[in-house]
Design an enzyme around this catalytic site. Structure first.
Site, PDB file in Angstrom:
ATOM      1  N   ASP A  77       0.942  -1.260  -0.016  1.00 50.33           N
ATOM      2  CA  ASP A  77       0.057  -0.116   0.015  1.00 50.33           C
ATOM      3  C   ASP A  77       0.775   1.244   0.073  1.00 50.33           C
ATOM      4  O   ASP A  77       2.118   1.217   0.430  1.00 50.33           O
ATOM      5  CB  ASP A  77      -0.921  -0.053   1.265  1.00 50.33           C
ATOM      6  CG  ASP A  77      -2.199   0.856   1.195  1.00 50.33           C
ATOM      7  OD1 ASP A  77      -2.218   1.646   0.087  1.00 50.33           O
ATOM      8  OD2 ASP A  77      -2.840   0.950   2.061  1.00 50.33           O
ATOM      9  N   GLY A  78       0.373   2.418  -0.469  1.00 58.34           N
ATOM     10  CA  GLY A  78       1.107   3.647  -0.364  1.00 58.34           C
ATOM     11  C   GLY A  78       0.799   4.469   0.866  1.00 58.34           C
ATOM     12  O   GLY A  78       0.227   3.645   1.863  1.00 58.34           O
ATOM     13  N   LYS A 110      -1.938   7.649   6.672  1.00 56.52           N
ATOM     14  CA  LYS A 110      -2.697   7.291   5.489  1.00 56.52           C
ATOM     15  C   LYS A 110      -4.178   7.881   5.628  1.00 56.52           C
ATOM     16  O   LYS A 110      -4.525   8.320   6.638  1.00 56.52           O
ATOM     17  CB  LYS A 110      -2.622   5.693   5.474  1.00 56.52           C
ATOM     18  CG  LYS A 110      -1.276   4.952   5.224  1.00 56.52           C
ATOM     19  CD  LYS A 110      -1.264   3.655   5.174  1.00 56.52           C
ATOM     20  CE  LYS A 110      -2.283   2.921   4.293  1.00 56.52           C
ATOM     21  NZ  LYS A 110      -2.309   3.470   2.881  1.00 56.52           N
ATOM     22  N   GLY A 139      -5.687   9.596   2.860  1.00 54.03           N
ATOM     23  CA  GLY A 139      -5.773  10.744   2.096  1.00 54.03           C
ATOM     24  C   GLY A 139      -6.939  10.582   0.936  1.00 54.03           C
ATOM     25  O   GLY A 139      -7.715  11.284   0.423  1.00 54.03           O
ATOM     26  N   GLU A 165      -7.666  -0.354   5.165  1.00 58.56           N
ATOM     27  CA  GLU A 165      -6.359  -0.475   5.034  1.00 58.56           C
ATOM     28  C   GLU A 165      -5.558  -0.764   6.198  1.00 58.56           C
ATOM     29  O   GLU A 165      -4.742  -1.992   6.259  1.00 58.56           O
ATOM     30  CB  GLU A 165      -5.843   0.897   4.674  1.00 58.56           C
ATOM     31  CG  GLU A 165      -6.134   1.318   3.023  1.00 58.56           C
ATOM     32  CD  GLU A 165      -5.609   2.681   2.838  1.00 58.56           C
ATOM     33  OE1 GLU A 165      -5.736   2.937   1.531  1.00 58.56           O
ATOM     34  OE2 GLU A 165      -5.264   3.512   3.790  1.00 58.56           O
ATOM     35  N   LYS A 181       7.341  11.629   0.225  1.00 59.86           N
ATOM     36  CA  LYS A 181       6.363  11.145   1.535  1.00 59.86           C
ATOM     37  C   LYS A 181       7.287  10.888   2.767  1.00 59.86           C
ATOM     38  O   LYS A 181       6.920  10.575   3.836  1.00 59.86           O
ATOM     39  CB  LYS A 181       5.372  10.032   1.004  1.00 59.86           C
ATOM     40  CG  LYS A 181       4.738   9.957  -0.338  1.00 59.86           C
ATOM     41  CD  LYS A 181       3.417  10.919   0.043  1.00 59.86           C
ATOM     42  CE  LYS A 181       2.493  10.850  -1.178  1.00 59.86           C
ATOM     43  NZ  LYS A 181       1.985   9.549  -1.601  1.00 59.86           N
TER      44      LYS A 181
HETATM   45  O1  LIG Z   1      -6.784   6.374   1.752  1.00 58.50           O
HETATM   46  C1  LIG Z   1      -5.955   6.181   1.052  1.00 58.50           C
HETATM   47  C2  LIG Z   1      -4.721   5.690   1.231  1.00 58.50           C
HETATM   48  O2  LIG Z   1      -4.145   5.515   2.730  1.00 58.50           O
HETATM   49  C3  LIG Z   1      -3.614   6.002   0.257  1.00 58.50           C
HETATM   50  O3  LIG Z   1      -2.610   4.949   0.403  1.00 58.50           O
HETATM   51  C4  LIG Z   1      -2.810   7.233   0.649  1.00 58.50           C
HETATM   52  O4  LIG Z   1      -3.560   8.158   0.455  1.00 58.50           O
HETATM   53  C5  LIG Z   1      -1.690   7.446  -0.403  1.00 58.50           C
HETATM   54  O5  LIG Z   1      -2.253   7.624  -1.555  1.00 58.50           O
HETATM   55  P1  LIG Z   1      -1.420   7.933  -2.848  1.00 58.50           P
HETATM   56  O6  LIG Z   1      -0.631   6.675  -3.344  1.00 58.50           O
HETATM   57  O7  LIG Z   1      -2.428   8.235  -3.953  1.00 58.50           O
HETATM   58  O8  LIG Z   1      -0.561   9.039  -2.654  1.00 58.50           O
END
Ligand SMILES: O=C[C@H](O)[C@H](O)[C@H](O)COP(=O)(O)O
Length: 219
Positions: A81-82, A94, A96, A103, A121
């Site tokens: 996951d991101g 997390k 966003g 998650e 990040k």
């Molecule tokens: O609810 C969303 C998640 O926690 C995402 O993994 C986090 O916001 C990062 O998103 P991105 O990869 O779009 O920067």
């Protein structure tokens, strides 16, 4: 390299952790979407994928990838996951994209959490990114007042309903020098489902996309 290219190399690096026969937890967001697309191309014969959101489930199925229900699996070997922020102790913010609760559940069910992100990040400490808190709509105003008492400045994320039918309060101003304690304190407020601090279940591996290539760190 633009930030999308940095996300892309981090996402592709995570493929190295995916082995045939595994059950793989899959996060949510733009970086994870690139990971899903890479999975679609790699055609690794995994047992299946556990999605952390409806959006991720839809994307996986759209590529013909097998989706499993978390209730039909035991603990899972890996979660990818991101993140919105990452600190030097592998703790994250997390949510966003509003998917933080599912998650955190899938991350907690996983033995290894691989976090993929562009290098922007990577932060010395958590707290610049507004902290997402998932709240039962009935309790929105009450929870907001309790968050103010904790030093925060909550604002309702307009027009957003989570996959669980709830609302998100984005909170600035909290002191996150002790994220483990703040994670618990927020979750003790009646009406809070969960919050976006991942300090009790941190990442195990970080894969940052940088202009010099992918930087890998292990806890
Ligand atoms: O609810 C969303 C998640 O926690 C995402 O993994 C986090 O916001 C990062 O998103 P991105 O990869 O779009 O920067």
């Amino acid at each position: 390299m633009d930030s999308n290219a940095l996300k892309q190399i981090a996402a592709e690096a995570a493929l190295g952790y995916i082995k045939p026969g595994m059950v793989v937890g899959v996060g949510t967001g733009s970086t994870t979407n690139l990971f899903i697309d890479a999975l679609g191309k790699a055609k690794i014969h995994v047992e299946g994928y556990v999605a952390s959101s409806v959006a991720t489930e839809t994307r996986l199925k759209g590529l013909g990838l097998p989706v499993l229900n978390l209730n039909d699996t035991g603990d899972i070997p890996i979660y990818v996951d991101g993140a919105d922020e990452v600190d030097p102790h592998f703790r994250l913010i997390k949510g966003g994209g509003g998917a933080l609760t599912r998650e955190k559940i899938v991350a907690s069910a996983a033995r290894l959490f691989v976090c993929i992100a562009d290098g922007s990040k990577d932060k010395p400490m958590l707290g610049k990114f507004p902290l997402p808190v998932e709240v039962i709509p009935f309790a929105r105003s009450f929870v907001a007042r309790q968050l103010v008492k904790l030093g925060g400045n909550p604002s309702l994320r307009a027009g957003v309903t989570t996959d669980n039918g709830n609302v998100i309060l984005d909170v600035t101003g909290l002191d996150l020098t002790d994220p483990v304690t703040m994670e618990s304190r927020i979750n003790l407020i009646p009406g809070v489902l969960d919050n976006g601090i991942f300090a009790q279940r941190r990442a195990d591996v970080l894969l940052f996309g940088t202009p010099q290539g992918v930087v890998e760190r292990r806890a």
